[in-house]
Write an enzyme that holds these catalytic residues in place. Structure first.
Site, PDB file in Angstrom:
ATOM      1  N   ALA A   7       6.035   2.290  -7.010  1.00 38.50           N
ATOM      2  CA  ALA A   7       4.607   2.020  -6.904  1.00 38.50           C
ATOM      3  C   ALA A   7       4.154   0.899  -7.822  1.00 38.50           C
ATOM      4  O   ALA A   7       4.662   0.737  -8.928  1.00 38.50           O
ATOM      5  CB  ALA A   7       3.822   3.288  -7.227  1.00 38.50           C
ATOM      6  N   CYS A   8       3.166   0.149  -7.332  1.00 40.87           N
ATOM      7  CA  CYS A   8       2.484  -0.856  -8.145  1.00 40.87           C
ATOM      8  C   CYS A   8       1.032  -0.887  -7.676  1.00 40.87           C
ATOM      9  O   CYS A   8       0.642  -0.104  -6.814  1.00 40.87           O
ATOM     10  CB  CYS A   8       3.154  -2.226  -8.036  1.00 40.87           C
ATOM     11  SG  CYS A   8       2.939  -3.072  -6.458  1.00 40.87           S
ATOM     12  N   GLY A   9       0.261  -1.779  -8.214  1.00 45.13           N
ATOM     13  CA  GLY A   9      -1.158  -1.826  -7.878  1.00 45.13           C
ATOM     14  C   GLY A   9      -1.441  -1.981  -6.397  1.00 45.13           C
ATOM     15  O   GLY A   9      -2.230  -1.238  -5.816  1.00 45.13           O
ATOM     16  N   VAL A  42      -0.189   2.392  -6.128  1.00 46.67           N
ATOM     17  CA  VAL A  42      -0.218   3.437  -7.142  1.00 46.67           C
ATOM     18  C   VAL A  42      -1.171   4.563  -6.732  1.00 46.67           C
ATOM     19  O   VAL A  42      -0.940   5.731  -7.042  1.00 46.67           O
ATOM     20  CB  VAL A  42      -0.553   2.848  -8.536  1.00 46.67           C
ATOM     21  CG1 VAL A  42      -2.008   2.416  -8.611  1.00 46.67           C
ATOM     22  CG2 VAL A  42      -0.210   3.829  -9.631  1.00 46.67           C
TER      23      VAL A  42
END
Length: 94
Positions: A7-9, A42
């Site tokens: 996950a990331c932004g 996220v």
């Protein structure tokens, strides 16, 4: 087969970098073909986490995940990589 959520932004750029680094690391450590990774935002961690063995997030993850969440910031900064890689190996052995 381990299922890993990355996950990331936005679920695109940073998670793609993390995905590649983790894949390279796992393959070099004998796990090639023993895992599947999926990228997400996220904000999707909590909803998706019940279907994964563990998650690696490059940003602060929300509370309530149904699987262990590892802090993936070292994948971007380079600081703390050994600890993160050890944590990943521990999750792969479970």
């Amino acid at each position: 087969m381990k299922r890993i959520l990355i996950a990331c932004g936005s679920g695109v750029c940073t998670s793609t970098v993390a995905n590649q680094k983790i894949s390279d690391f796992l393959n070099e450590n004998g796990y090639e073909g023993q895992y599947k990774m999926e990228q997400c935002k996220v904000t999707e961690i909590v909803a998706k986490s019940e279907n994964f063995d563990f998650c690696i997030s490059t940003t602060a993850a929300p509370a309530g995940a149904k699987c262990p969440v590892l802090a993936g910031l070292p994948l971007l900064t380079g600081m703390g990589m050994e600890k993160l890689y050890q944590d990943i190996l521990e999750q792969m052995k479970k």
